[in-house]
Motif scaffolding. Structure first.
Motif, PDB file in Angstrom:
ATOM      1  N   UNK A   1     -36.837 -14.524  31.218  1.00 19.08           N
ATOM      2  CA  UNK A   1     -37.389 -15.410  32.237  1.00 19.08           C
ATOM      3  C   UNK A   1     -37.823 -16.734  31.638  1.00 19.08           C
ATOM      4  N   UNK A   2     -38.161 -17.664  32.506  1.00 18.87           N
ATOM      5  CA  UNK A   2     -38.646 -19.002  32.134  1.00 18.87           C
ATOM      6  C   UNK A   2     -37.589 -19.847  31.452  1.00 18.87           C
ATOM      7  N   UNK A   3     -36.330 -19.576  31.741  1.00 19.75           N
ATOM      8  CA  UNK A   3     -35.251 -20.397  31.192  1.00 19.75           C
ATOM      9  C   UNK A   3     -35.306 -20.476  29.684  1.00 19.75           C
ATOM     10  N   UNK A   4     -35.025 -21.658  29.161  1.00 20.20           N
ATOM     11  CA  UNK A   4     -35.079 -21.868  27.715  1.00 20.20           C
ATOM     12  C   UNK A   4     -36.477 -22.312  27.271  1.00 20.20           C
ATOM     13  N   UNK A   5     -37.367 -22.534  28.246  1.00 25.48           N
ATOM     14  CA  UNK A   5     -38.697 -23.037  27.930  1.00 25.48           C
ATOM     15  C   UNK A   5     -38.762 -24.548  27.873  1.00 25.48           C
ATOM     16  N   UNK A   6     -37.629 -25.197  28.132  1.00 26.58           N
ATOM     17  CA  UNK A   6     -37.560 -26.653  28.062  1.00 26.58           C
ATOM     18  C   UNK A   6     -37.062 -27.231  29.378  1.00 26.58           C
ATOM     19  N   UNK A   7     -37.679 -28.322  29.853  1.00 27.63           N
ATOM     20  CA  UNK A   7     -37.155 -28.978  31.055  1.00 27.63           C
ATOM     21  C   UNK A   7     -35.800 -29.621  30.777  1.00 27.63           C
ATOM     22  N   UNK A   8     -35.091 -29.957  31.837  1.00 29.21           N
ATOM     23  CA  UNK A   8     -33.793 -30.633  31.782  1.00 29.21           C
ATOM     24  C   UNK A   8     -32.650 -29.709  31.348  1.00 29.21           C
ATOM     25  N   UNK A   9     -32.925 -28.413  31.195  1.00 25.62           N
ATOM     26  CA  UNK A   9     -31.871 -27.458  30.876  1.00 25.62           C
ATOM     27  C   UNK A   9     -31.800 -26.407  31.978  1.00 25.62           C
ATOM     28  N   UNK A  10     -30.592 -26.034  32.365  1.00 28.29           N
ATOM     29  CA  UNK A  10     -30.416 -25.067  33.440  1.00 28.29           C
ATOM     30  C   UNK A  10     -30.492 -23.641  32.915  1.00 28.29           C
ATOM     31  N   UNK A  11     -30.593 -22.688  33.843  1.00 25.02           N
ATOM     32  CA  UNK A  11     -30.553 -21.287  33.437  1.00 25.02           C
ATOM     33  C   UNK A  11     -29.135 -20.872  33.023  1.00 25.02           C
ATOM     34  N   UNK A  12     -28.117 -21.629  33.441  1.00 31.69           N
ATOM     35  CA  UNK A  12     -26.759 -21.385  32.925  1.00 31.69           C
ATOM     36  C   UNK A  12     -26.718 -21.655  31.421  1.00 31.69           C
ATOM     37  N   UNK A  13     -27.319 -22.763  31.017  1.00 29.37           N
ATOM     38  CA  UNK A  13     -27.381 -23.076  29.589  1.00 29.37           C
ATOM     39  C   UNK A  13     -28.200 -22.018  28.855  1.00 29.37           C
ATOM     40  N   UNK A  14     -29.289 -21.561  29.476  1.00 39.26           N
ATOM     41  CA  UNK A  14     -30.085 -20.490  28.880  1.00 39.26           C
ATOM     42  C   UNK A  14     -29.246 -19.239  28.685  1.00 39.26           C
ATOM     43  N   UNK A  15     -28.418 -18.898  29.673  1.00 38.86           N
ATOM     44  CA  UNK A  15     -27.569 -17.712  29.563  1.00 38.86           C
ATOM     45  C   UNK A  15     -26.626 -17.823  28.367  1.00 38.86           C
ATOM     46  N   UNK A  16     -26.007 -18.993  28.198  1.00 39.34           N
ATOM     47  CA  UNK A  16     -25.109 -19.201  27.067  1.00 39.34           C
ATOM     48  C   UNK A  16     -25.866 -19.132  25.746  1.00 39.34           C
ATOM     49  N   UNK A  17     -27.053 -19.730  25.714  1.00 38.72           N
ATOM     50  CA  UNK A  17     -27.873 -19.731  24.507  1.00 38.72           C
ATOM     51  C   UNK A  17     -28.313 -18.326  24.131  1.00 38.72           C
ATOM     52  N   UNK A  18     -28.849 -17.584  25.095  1.00 36.72           N
ATOM     53  CA  UNK A  18     -29.307 -16.224  24.806  1.00 36.72           C
ATOM     54  C   UNK A  18     -28.140 -15.308  24.433  1.00 36.72           C
ATOM     55  N   UNK A  19     -27.009 -15.480  25.083  1.00 35.62           N
ATOM     56  CA  UNK A  19     -25.844 -14.657  24.747  1.00 35.62           C
ATOM     57  C   UNK A  19     -25.446 -14.869  23.292  1.00 35.62           C
ATOM     58  N   UNK A  20     -25.458 -16.124  22.848  1.00 33.05           N
ATOM     59  CA  UNK A  20     -25.121 -16.411  21.452  1.00 33.05           C
ATOM     60  C   UNK A  20     -26.168 -15.828  20.511  1.00 33.05           C
ATOM     61  N   UNK A  21     -27.439 -15.940  20.895  1.00 30.67           N
ATOM     62  CA  UNK A  21     -28.520 -15.473  20.030  1.00 30.67           C
ATOM     63  C   UNK A  21     -28.518 -13.956  19.843  1.00 30.67           C
ATOM     64  N   UNK A  22     -28.225 -13.218  20.909  1.00 31.60           N
ATOM     65  CA  UNK A  22     -28.298 -11.757  20.826  1.00 31.60           C
ATOM     66  C   UNK A  22     -26.946 -11.122  20.527  1.00 31.60           C
ATOM     67  N   UNK A  23     -25.941 -11.953  20.248  1.00 25.49           N
ATOM     68  CA  UNK A  23     -24.593 -11.465  19.935  1.00 25.49           C
ATOM     69  C   UNK A  23     -23.956 -10.705  21.094  1.00 25.49           C
ATOM     70  N   UNK A  24     -24.166 -11.175  22.318  1.00 19.44           N
ATOM     71  CA  UNK A  24     -23.494 -10.577  23.470  1.00 19.44           C
ATOM     72  C   UNK A  24     -22.001 -10.869  23.388  1.00 19.44           C
ATOM     73  N   UNK A  25     -21.204  -9.923  23.824  1.00 17.07           N
ATOM     74  CA  UNK A  25     -19.753 -10.075  23.748  1.00 17.07           C
ATOM     75  C   UNK A  25     -19.183 -10.881  24.908  1.00 17.07           C
TER      76      UNK A  25
END
Length: 242
Positions: free
Chosen positions: A131-155
């Motif tokens: 939750x709470x996106x990336x924690x930064x304004x001006x970024x979408x939750x789509x960008x958060x999804x891509x960021x978290x996927x990379x961080x947790x090694x999602x396939x």
């Protein structure tokens, strides 16, 4: 249930949670989503979720009406936490252990986002809702999804939408709109197909994370996608556009 992926990230828009309502959360829709996620978890697939907040508050819309953009985005981030907690409750009522992690500290209701802790939860079979996106304004939750996927090694990223996949034009207003089955990242970026925002697509391209876009309202689509069945549109493979 067969599975093609060991660890996935499911991106849900806030609007997906409100069903046919004009605002807020439809409990019946949340229960349906939770049941599908529970089925996937039961198959042994590790599931992380990023949820938006547009059913409660849209930062971009508020900003266009005169609110300070950063303030509006922070309010939107808080809205995503409300949705994340709602999903957590629905999943845990079905016996699926779930943790909410937030990019903005809310220690009374959720864990702070810690990458290694999130991965440990997944390894133990718990669903992690970010939750709470990336924690930064001006970024979408789509960008958060891509960021978290990379961080947790999602396939893979599964993006659940209200349409069957990616079209060359808006299918709600054009019966002749063409549904793509497979697209490259470059084609999506070049033609501005709005699968996700350009930052998210670039992150997925850089980290070689495919995106599968499908219709959430068609029951069983999440399970079919996890099983590797052709559902919706795959971004990150070949391109069916000549």
């Amino acid at each position: 249930m067969a599975k093609a992926y060991q660890r996935i990230l499911l991106k849900l828009s806030g609007e997906a949670l409100m069903g046919n309502l004009g605002y807020g959360i439809d409990p019946a829709v949340v229960q349906e989503i939770a049941q599908e996620v529970a089925d996937v978890v039961a198959s042994g697939t590790q599931v992380a979720i990023v949820v938006g907040g547009g059913n409660i508050f849209r930062g971009v819309k508020a900003s266009s009406a005169g609110m300070d953009r950063a303030t509006a985005d922070y309010i939107g981030m808080i809205a995503t936490v409300m949705n994340a907690m709602t999903l957590q409750d629905a999943l845990e009522q079905m016996g699926v252990p779930t943790r909410v992690q937030t990019a903005i500290a809310m220690q009374e209701v959720a864990e702070p986002y810690i990458r290694r802790r999130a991965m440990r939860h997944l390894e133990k079979g718990r669903v992690v809702v970010f939750g709470a996106g990336s924690g930064n304004p001006f970024f979408t939750t789509d960008t958060t999804a891509a960021l978290r996927a990379a961080e947790i090694d999602a396939e893979v990223i599964f993006k659940a939408t209200k349409v069957d996949g990616v079209y060359d034009r808006d299918p709600t207003g054009d019966a002749d709109a063409h549904l793509y089955k497979s697209l490259t990242y470059s084609h999506v970026l070049t033609h501005d197909l709005r699968v996700m925002d350009s930052t998210a697509i670039a992150l997925c391209k850089e980290n070689n994370i495919p995106i599968i876009v499908f219709n959430l309202s068609q029951r069983g689509n999440i399970s079919r996608a996890v099983a590797g069945e052709p559902v919706g549109t795959k971004v990150g493979g070949s391109c069916d556009v000549t």
